[in-house]
Design a protein around this motif. Structure first.
Motif, PDB file in Angstrom:
ATOM      1  N   PRO A  47      -5.846 124.728 -48.761  1.00  0.00           N
ATOM      2  CA  PRO A  47      -5.719 123.487 -49.543  1.00  0.00           C
ATOM      3  C   PRO A  47      -4.276 122.990 -49.655  1.00  0.00           C
ATOM      4  CG  PRO A  47      -7.221 125.010 -50.626  1.00  0.00           C
ATOM      5  CD  PRO A  47      -6.549 125.778 -49.523  1.00  0.00           C
ATOM      6  N   VAL A  48      -3.336 123.926 -49.849  1.00  0.00           N
ATOM      7  CA  VAL A  48      -1.923 123.540 -49.959  1.00  0.00           C
ATOM      8  C   VAL A  48      -1.393 123.073 -48.617  1.00  0.00           C
ATOM      9  CG1 VAL A  48       0.398 124.383 -50.496  1.00  0.00           C
ATOM     10  CG2 VAL A  48      -1.546 125.116 -51.880  1.00  0.00           C
ATOM     11  N   LEU A  49      -1.731 123.798 -47.554  1.00  0.00           N
ATOM     12  CA  LEU A  49      -1.229 123.478 -46.217  1.00  0.00           C
ATOM     13  C   LEU A  49      -1.714 122.120 -45.751  1.00  0.00           C
ATOM     14  CD1 LEU A  49       0.243 124.429 -43.616  1.00  0.00           C
ATOM     15  CD2 LEU A  49      -1.940 125.429 -42.885  1.00  0.00           C
ATOM     16  N   THR A  50      -3.021 121.873 -45.845  1.00  0.00           N
ATOM     17  CA  THR A  50      -3.550 120.600 -45.355  1.00  0.00           C
ATOM     18  C   THR A  50      -3.040 119.423 -46.193  1.00  0.00           C
ATOM     19  OG1 THR A  50      -5.569 120.989 -46.668  1.00  0.00           O
ATOM     20  CG2 THR A  50      -5.619 121.615 -44.337  1.00  0.00           C
ATOM     21  N   ALA A  51      -2.898 119.636 -47.493  1.00  0.00           N
ATOM     22  CA  ALA A  51      -2.390 118.547 -48.335  1.00  0.00           C
ATOM     23  C   ALA A  51      -0.949 118.204 -47.987  1.00  0.00           C
ATOM     24  CB  ALA A  51      -2.495 118.941 -49.806  1.00  0.00           C
ATOM     25  N   SER A  52      -0.118 119.212 -47.745  1.00  0.00           N
ATOM     26  CA  SER A  52       1.291 118.960 -47.441  1.00  0.00           C
ATOM     27  C   SER A  52       1.470 118.301 -46.081  1.00  0.00           C
ATOM     28  CB  SER A  52       2.083 120.265 -47.488  1.00  0.00           C
ATOM     29  OG  SER A  52       1.690 121.120 -46.433  1.00  0.00           O
ATOM     30  N   LEU A  53       0.527 118.533 -45.174  1.00  0.00           N
ATOM     31  CA  LEU A  53       0.613 117.952 -43.837  1.00  0.00           C
ATOM     32  C   LEU A  53      -0.157 116.643 -43.709  1.00  0.00           C
ATOM     33  CD1 LEU A  53       0.197 121.189 -41.673  1.00  0.00           C
ATOM     34  CD2 LEU A  53       2.309 120.001 -42.249  1.00  0.00           C
ATOM     35  N   GLY A  54      -0.818 116.201 -44.794  1.00  0.00           N
ATOM     36  CA  GLY A  54      -1.578 114.962 -44.759  1.00  0.00           C
ATOM     37  C   GLY A  54      -2.856 115.051 -43.958  1.00  0.00           C
ATOM     38  N   LEU A  55      -3.452 116.252 -43.878  1.00  0.00           N
ATOM     39  CA  LEU A  55      -4.688 116.460 -43.135  1.00  0.00           C
ATOM     40  C   LEU A  55      -5.867 116.558 -44.091  1.00  0.00           C
ATOM     41  CD1 LEU A  55      -3.410 119.189 -40.627  1.00  0.00           C
ATOM     42  CD2 LEU A  55      -3.715 116.741 -40.171  1.00  0.00           C
ATOM     43  N   SER A  56      -7.057 116.276 -43.603  1.00  0.00           N
ATOM     44  CA  SER A  56      -8.260 116.440 -44.414  1.00  0.00           C
ATOM     45  C   SER A  56      -8.558 117.921 -44.582  1.00  0.00           C
ATOM     46  CB  SER A  56      -9.449 115.747 -43.748  1.00  0.00           C
ATOM     47  OG  SER A  56      -9.790 116.417 -42.542  1.00  0.00           O
ATOM     48  N   PRO A  57      -9.254 118.319 -45.666  1.00  0.00           N
ATOM     49  CA  PRO A  57      -9.586 119.734 -45.850  1.00  0.00           C
ATOM     50  C   PRO A  57     -10.377 120.328 -44.686  1.00  0.00           C
ATOM     51  CG  PRO A  57      -9.968 118.507 -47.874  1.00  0.00           C
ATOM     52  CD  PRO A  57      -9.674 117.492 -46.818  1.00  0.00           C
ATOM     53  N   GLU A  58     -11.225 119.501 -44.040  1.00  0.00           N
ATOM     54  CA  GLU A  58     -12.038 120.002 -42.939  1.00  0.00           C
ATOM     55  C   GLU A  58     -11.203 120.394 -41.725  1.00  0.00           C
ATOM     56  OE1 GLU A  58     -12.641 117.205 -44.604  1.00  0.00           O
ATOM     57  OE2 GLU A  58     -14.439 117.813 -45.731  1.00  0.00           O
ATOM     58  N   ALA A  59      -9.949 119.916 -41.648  1.00  0.00           N
ATOM     59  CA  ALA A  59      -9.097 120.229 -40.498  1.00  0.00           C
ATOM     60  C   ALA A  59      -8.796 121.707 -40.390  1.00  0.00           C
ATOM     61  CB  ALA A  59      -7.783 119.434 -40.594  1.00  0.00           C
ATOM     62  N   ILE A  60      -8.979 122.450 -41.487  1.00  0.00           N
ATOM     63  CA  ILE A  60      -8.681 123.880 -41.443  1.00  0.00           C
ATOM     64  C   ILE A  60      -9.588 124.597 -40.446  1.00  0.00           C
ATOM     65  CG2 ILE A  60     -10.258 124.695 -43.237  1.00  0.00           C
ATOM     66  CD1 ILE A  60      -6.580 125.705 -42.681  1.00  0.00           C
ATOM     67  N   GLY A  61     -10.779 124.039 -40.192  1.00  0.00           N
ATOM     68  CA  GLY A  61     -11.669 124.643 -39.213  1.00  0.00           C
ATOM     69  C   GLY A  61     -11.081 124.617 -37.820  1.00  0.00           C
ATOM     70  N   SER A  62     -10.539 123.469 -37.406  1.00  0.00           N
ATOM     71  CA  SER A  62      -9.957 123.376 -36.070  1.00  0.00           C
ATOM     72  C   SER A  62      -8.650 124.155 -35.976  1.00  0.00           C
ATOM     73  CB  SER A  62      -9.732 121.906 -35.692  1.00  0.00           C
ATOM     74  OG  SER A  62      -8.850 121.270 -36.611  1.00  0.00           O
ATOM     75  N   ILE A  63      -7.860 124.182 -37.066  1.00  0.00           N
ATOM     76  CA  ILE A  63      -6.618 124.963 -37.049  1.00  0.00           C
ATOM     77  C   ILE A  63      -6.935 126.436 -36.883  1.00  0.00           C
ATOM     78  CG2 ILE A  63      -4.597 125.650 -38.384  1.00  0.00           C
ATOM     79  CD1 ILE A  63      -4.635 122.892 -39.686  1.00  0.00           C
ATOM     80  N   SER A  64      -7.916 126.939 -37.618  1.00  0.00           N
ATOM     81  CA  SER A  64      -8.303 128.341 -37.502  1.00  0.00           C
ATOM     82  C   SER A  64      -8.836 128.660 -36.116  1.00  0.00           C
ATOM     83  CB  SER A  64      -9.356 128.690 -38.557  1.00  0.00           C
ATOM     84  OG  SER A  64      -8.846 128.530 -39.867  1.00  0.00           O
ATOM     85  N   SER A  65      -9.560 127.734 -35.523  1.00  0.00           N
ATOM     86  CA  SER A  65     -10.118 127.965 -34.197  1.00  0.00           C
ATOM     87  C   SER A  65      -9.029 128.097 -33.143  1.00  0.00           C
ATOM     88  CB  SER A  65     -11.064 126.821 -33.829  1.00  0.00           C
ATOM     89  OG  SER A  65     -12.191 126.811 -34.674  1.00  0.00           O
ATOM     90  N   VAL A  66      -7.936 127.365 -33.302  1.00  0.00           N
ATOM     91  CA  VAL A  66      -6.825 127.494 -32.358  1.00  0.00           C
ATOM     92  C   VAL A  66      -6.263 128.909 -32.388  1.00  0.00           C
ATOM     93  CG1 VAL A  66      -4.452 126.744 -31.898  1.00  0.00           C
ATOM     94  CG2 VAL A  66      -6.226 125.055 -32.330  1.00  0.00           C
ATOM     95  N   GLY A  67      -6.226 129.526 -33.566  1.00  0.00           N
ATOM     96  CA  GLY A  67      -5.774 130.909 -33.653  1.00  0.00           C
ATOM     97  C   GLY A  67      -6.663 131.843 -32.856  1.00  0.00           C
ATOM     98  N   THR A  68      -7.954 131.595 -32.897  1.00  0.00           N
ATOM     99  CA  THR A  68      -8.870 132.416 -32.127  1.00  0.00           C
ATOM    100  C   THR A  68      -8.659 132.221 -30.631  1.00  0.00           C
ATOM    101  OG1 THR A  68     -10.453 132.202 -33.921  1.00  0.00           O
ATOM    102  CG2 THR A  68     -11.289 133.043 -31.841  1.00  0.00           C
ATOM    103  N   VAL A  69      -8.340 130.999 -30.229  1.00  0.00           N
ATOM    104  CA  VAL A  69      -8.029 130.745 -28.818  1.00  0.00           C
ATOM    105  C   VAL A  69      -6.831 131.584 -28.390  1.00  0.00           C
ATOM    106  CG1 VAL A  69      -7.209 128.999 -27.186  1.00  0.00           C
ATOM    107  CG2 VAL A  69      -9.040 128.441 -28.786  1.00  0.00           C
TER     108      VAL A  69
END
Length: 415
Positions: A47-69
């Motif tokens: 919640p803190v990360l996405t808010a500070s970067l101006g991203l929607s809360p749902e963006a955490i799904g794609s960010i986490s998926s990049v880590g798995t890649v």
């Protein structure tokens, strides 16, 4: 002779030297805990990360998926690195990559968060193949599943630390400053395991080529997958692992964001996440011990698939009207049913691996399993919009758990 060949040729009876399994287990558990802590960092402060970067809360799904890649990239190309440097050194390098990923989270650019997640995942990549290489060579066969599960208990243990420490640190200081404090953990772990490096990495091959032409060659990248798909029991096991990962990855990526959306504070959501991780520590040990008593991990994995389905159904019915203690209880159950399968699964993969090829086979199975960690969070995020919210998304994951059960049934019939 490589480390895996040495493991295959090792005698069944070993001298009672505690180093043979106690210190290798301690080292792999410590590294697994630190690596997991780093990997859980982004979802925990989502919640803190996405808010500070101006991203929607749902963006955490794609960010986490990049880590798995990033983890999958290592699994596809990294086995020559384990041969060249040894499993302990490779695990140390992974932790240092994670530290670089932490630093990359601090700039106020959304692209940096994706790059940081990639590095965090790349640093996590060696944990399964390098850890399995170490433990297969040093663990007594009668307790192997328990020892594998003890090592994998570092995954939820790292999540406990993330769920408790990160919200507390973010409350004390700017979240970017908190990341600098967190960076001490991987560095300290690298230093603590260094005294064991020479003895555990004794079979490393200093002549193993590791240039781009070797790492990126089709033969190197496809070898782990060929080992998996050539074995019918491993195909079913790997399908189940991928399905388990879809549920685990989705739940871990969205728990904090889901609870904050229900109206809970970040500290409360972090506590729920920490409870889930804490019971996962107990669950992995319990499932490993049970599997050794049964003589096989397959019945344990089948039970886990059914219980994970039931847990997802319960999560689909959860709402803001539930008392907080009920959410804590359900999180505790989920820690066992949804996130405690990994050690038993890795031990079964090792048991079905061709002689002397456990590291590469584990890499191939884990690579396919990690597809679930990509598809899970990304698909769950899409389902939130397409299916009308969290209940429908949890129901979809429940159905995937039943697919895991089917894969395990098929694997048992083939084995």
């Amino acid at each position: 002779m490589s480390g895996e060949e040495a493991a295959a040729a090792a005698p069944a009876t070993r001298s009672p030297d505690a180093f043979l399994w106690v210190w290798p287990l301690a080292a792999t558990l410590g590294i697994q805990t630190a690596s997991s802590f780093l990997l859980r960092l982004i979802p925990t402060i989502a919640p803190v990360l996405t808010a500070s970067l101006g991203l929607s809360p749902e963006a955490i799904g794609s960010i986490s998926s990049v880590g798995t890649v990033g983890s999958m990239l290592f699994l596809a190309i990294g086995h020559p690195l384990i041969r060249r440097f040894g499993p302990i050194r490779t695990l140390q390098i992974g932790l240092l990559l994670g530290g670089v990923g932490l630093a990359l989270l601090t700039p106020p650019w959304w692209a940096a968060a994706y790059g940081a997640s990639l590095l965090l995942g790349l640093g996590y990549g060696p944990s399964a193949p390098a850890g399995s290489d170490i433990l297969l060579r040093h663990s007594p066969a009668a307790h192997r599943t328990l020892i594998f599960s003890l090592k994998q208990a570092g995954v939820p243990l790292g999540g406990v630390l993330a769920g408790l420490a990160l919200p507390w640190l973010v409350g004390l200081m700017d979240w970017r400053a908190a990341l600098l404090v967190v960076a001490l953990l991987p560095l300290a772990t690298v230093l603590l395991v260094q005294p064991l490096r020479e003895r555990i990495d004794v079979d490393r091959d200093a002549g193993q080529p590791i240039g781009p032409s070797v790492l990126l060659s089709p033969a190197n990248m496809l070898r782990p997958l060929r080992l998996v798909v050539s074995s019918p029991p491993l195909r079913g096991l790997t399908l189940a692992g991928c399905c388990f990962a879809i549920g685990q990855g989705s739940l871990f990526a969205f728990t904090v964001t889901w609870l904050v959306g229900l109206g809970y504070g970040l500290a409360q959501a972090g506590l729920v996440f920490a409870v889930m991780q804490a019971t996962g520590v107990f669950g992995r040990v319990l499932l490993g011990w049970t599997s050794d008593r049964l003589g096989s991990g397959m019945p344990t994995l089948r039970f886990t698939a059914v219980s994970a389905c039931a847990t997802m159904l319960a999560l689909a019915s959860a709402s803001a009207a539930w008392p907080f203690w009920a959410l804590l209880l359900l999180a505790g159950v989920a820690g066992v049913t949804v996130s405690s399968w990994n050690g038993v699964h890795l031990a079964e993969v090792a048991r079905h691996s061709p002689q002397g090829r456990v590291g590469e086979t584990t890499a191939g199975a884990t690579l396919i399993t990690f597809v679930g960690y990509v598809v899970g969070p990304a698909g769950f995020g899409l389902a939130l919009g397409a299916l009308g919210g969290y209940p429908a998304a949890f129901l979809g994951v429940a159905a995937v758990s039943l697919v895991a059960f089917g894969g395990l049934i098929w694997s048992a019939r083939q084995g």
